[in-house]
Design an enzyme around this catalytic site. Structure first.
Site, PDB file in Angstrom:
ATOM      1  N   LYS A 178       0.841  -1.197   0.000  1.00  0.00           N
ATOM      2  CA  LYS A 178       0.000   0.000   0.000  1.00  0.00           C
ATOM      3  C   LYS A 178       0.876   1.246   0.000  1.00  0.00           C
ATOM      4  CE  LYS A 178      -3.917  -1.838   2.677  1.00  0.00           C
ATOM      5  NZ  LYS A 178      -4.967  -1.621   1.673  1.00  0.00           N
TER       6      LYS A 178
ATOM      7  N   ARG B 140     -10.297 -11.534   2.081  1.00  0.00           N
ATOM      8  CA  ARG B 140     -11.160 -12.584   1.533  1.00  0.00           C
ATOM      9  C   ARG B 140     -10.472 -13.942   1.604  1.00  0.00           C
ATOM     10  NH1 ARG B 140     -11.464  -9.245  -3.969  1.00  0.00           N
ATOM     11  NH2 ARG B 140     -11.266  -7.617  -2.413  1.00  0.00           N
TER      12      ARG B 140
END
Ligand code: BES
Ligand code: ZN
Ligand code: ZN
Length: 498
Positions: free
Chosen positions: A277, A351
């Site tokens: 990120k 996920r």
């Protein structure tokens, strides 16, 4: 905070600050409480209104000194707005606002006026929640100006009505607010403090204290079971991953065999991994375990409320770090379900860990599933910080969660989980891939999770936009909100009472 209850003439309450709410444009004689306080204060409330200094707009406040023939040293009026909000929400937020004013004034005690016209148990619960949530301190590492230390006594009072209703409300309010603050505290802690191991230790201490069973799987146990998705995410980190499994068993087992499983994303820090990120705002990624914290908070409350339905809390906990051993884009992992996953972007890690946790919950016999996760930046674009997104495979179950949220004062908005979106997560080399492109990011993330729920009724809450408040509110500090805790408790109770 010491919380007491009283049914007595309000002007006799021996507190530093007496708090009363007033609606916008409300006539004083619409409330016998306001009318009496106005009369005893020599018409102070009336003159504040007449001069336009106080109008009752939402969260507007007026702090009045030595208010005449009233035992309290101060009277604090809090605006309640137009009266278009549900009563509990209005009371929670005005009581929270009052608590924060009192904290800033360094006062020690507060009396909150419940109007006799209100349902006193609901009102007392909301007021207790509001105060305890309102004073939650995010600055626990600040060494100076700790003004919050003073305010330590709350009396929930009404001029008439049932004392036991007030007491019931306070009891429930305390349980729910403390559970929420427990989740907020865990979420607020830096990732150097709340590592996966520490989260597991906190969960263990909590479980022991509140009569819950707990099992914590370590990496070797996860390897033995074949939880390749959690382990794939954990590979880059020096902190060992943990799978926290908490069980609440009611005293009498139910005939219908329901087992509600709550699964919460527990990424204690999300750097993005090799798909790193950007630096800006990365510090916020300590809150990537807010879903897991919400499950822990809910389990804590359930241990106290003890509704007649068994509940499983499953929290996959790991960091998502880059390193020489980290999983890389293009890697293929084998999940516990047997399905293979092509990892296109290591930042879509939530996920992955949910996939194995949900499969494990099903192996343990879950008949209903709800998962909470700070899953996508896209949900912030779609719904901002007001509503969390809800998606699922069973309309009725989704409606049940939304209804539980309404009771709890937490907002969820449905997005379509249509088969057509599945196209986007097809992989050429594995069963599925872990991202679906820029379009419909909230939905493709949920679509990915759906691959692992089978035919168990399931609802997914994407709380990335709502678990952290960037700007403080009059009734709440900026920082972790604890969203989900109360929804999960109400959801369990709804399931228990069917
Ligand atoms: N933890 C993030 C989602 C997030 C973003 C939470 C902002 C809170 C605030 C999640 O793991 C993530 O990085 N998601 C990616 C998915 C993308 C790579 C498909 C995202 O939303 O950018
Ligand atoms: Zn991520
Ligand atoms: Zn994440």
């Amino acid at each position: 905070m010491n919380v007491e209850t009283a049914i007595m003439p309000l002007h006799e309450l021996d507190v530093e600050v007496l708090v009363a709410i007033m609606f916008e444009g409300e006539a004083l004689d619409a409330s016998p409480e306001l009318e009496s306080l106005n009369e005893r204060s020599g018409g102070l409330i009336g003159s504040l209104i007449a001069s336009g200094e106080f109008r009752g707009k939402a969260y507007e406040t007026a702090y009045i000194h030595t208010p005449g023939r009233i035992a309290a040293r101060r009277l604090l009026l809090v605006g309640a707005g137009k009266g278009d909000k549900p009563l509990s929400e209005m009371i929670r937020n005005t009581a929270g606002t009052a608590a924060r004013v009192i904290q800033s004034k360094q006062a020690r005690s507060m009396g909150f006026v419940c109007r006799s016209a209100w349902e006193l148990d609901k009102a007392a619960q909301a007021a207790t929640e509001g105060v305890l949530l309102g004073i939650f301190d995010v600055g626990s590492y600040q060494t100076q100006n700790k003004e919050s230390r003073f305010f330590d006594s709350l009396i929930i009072a009404a001029a008439a009505g049932s004392l036991s209703a007030l007491e019931r409300g306070v009891e429930r309010g305390k349980i729910l607010a403390k559970a929420t603050n427990f989740a907020r505290h865990l979420t607020n802690e830096p990732s150097s403090e709340v590592t996966p191991s520490e989260l597991a230790a906190q969960a263990t201490a909590m479980a022991e204290r509140f009569g819950l069973d707990i099992e914590v799987l370590d990496e070797q146990q996860m390897r033995d079971k074949g939880m390749g998705a959690i382990l794939g995410v954990a590979r880059g980190s020096d902190e060992p991953a943990k799978l926290i499994v908490i069980r609440y068993t009611p005293d009498g087992e139910r005939r219908d065999g329901e087992l509600l499983a709550m699964v919460g994303k527990g990424i204690t820090f999300d750097t993005g991994g090799i798909s790193l990120k950007p630096a800006e705002n990365m510090e916020k990624m300590k809150y990537d375990m807010a879903g897991g914290a919400a499950v822990l908070g809910a389990m804590r409350a359930l241990g106290q409320l003890r509704p007649p339905v068994p509940v499983l809390g499953v929290i996959p906990a790991t960091e998502n770090m880059p390193s020489g051993r980290a999983q890389k884009p293009g890697d293929v992992i084998r999940s516990l379900s047997g399905k293979t996953i092509e990892v296109i972007n290591t930042d879509a890690e939530g996920r992955l860990i949910l996939a194995d946790a949900i499969t494990y919950a099903r192996q343990l016999g879950a008949t209903r599933l709800v998962d909470l996760a700070t899953l996508t930046g896209a949900v912030t674009v779609a719904l901002g910080s007001v509503y969390a997104a809800i998606l699922g495979n069973d309309e009725q179950w989704v409606a049940e969660v939304i209804a539980a949220g309404k009771e709890a004062g937490e907002r969820y908005w449905p997005l379509p989980l249509d088969e057509a979106y599945r196209e986007q997560i097809k992989s050429d080399i594995a069963d599925i891939k872990n991202i679906g492109g820029r379009k419909g990011g909230v939905i493709t993330a949920a679509q990915f999770i759906q691959e692992f729920v089978g035919d168990v009724p399931w609802a997914h809450l994407d709380i990335a936009g709502t678990a952290w408040l960037d700007e403080k509110k009059p009734y709440m500090a900026s920082g972790p909100t604890g969203i989900g805790v109360r929804t999960l408790v109400y959801l369990t109770e709804r399931l228990a009472s069917r």
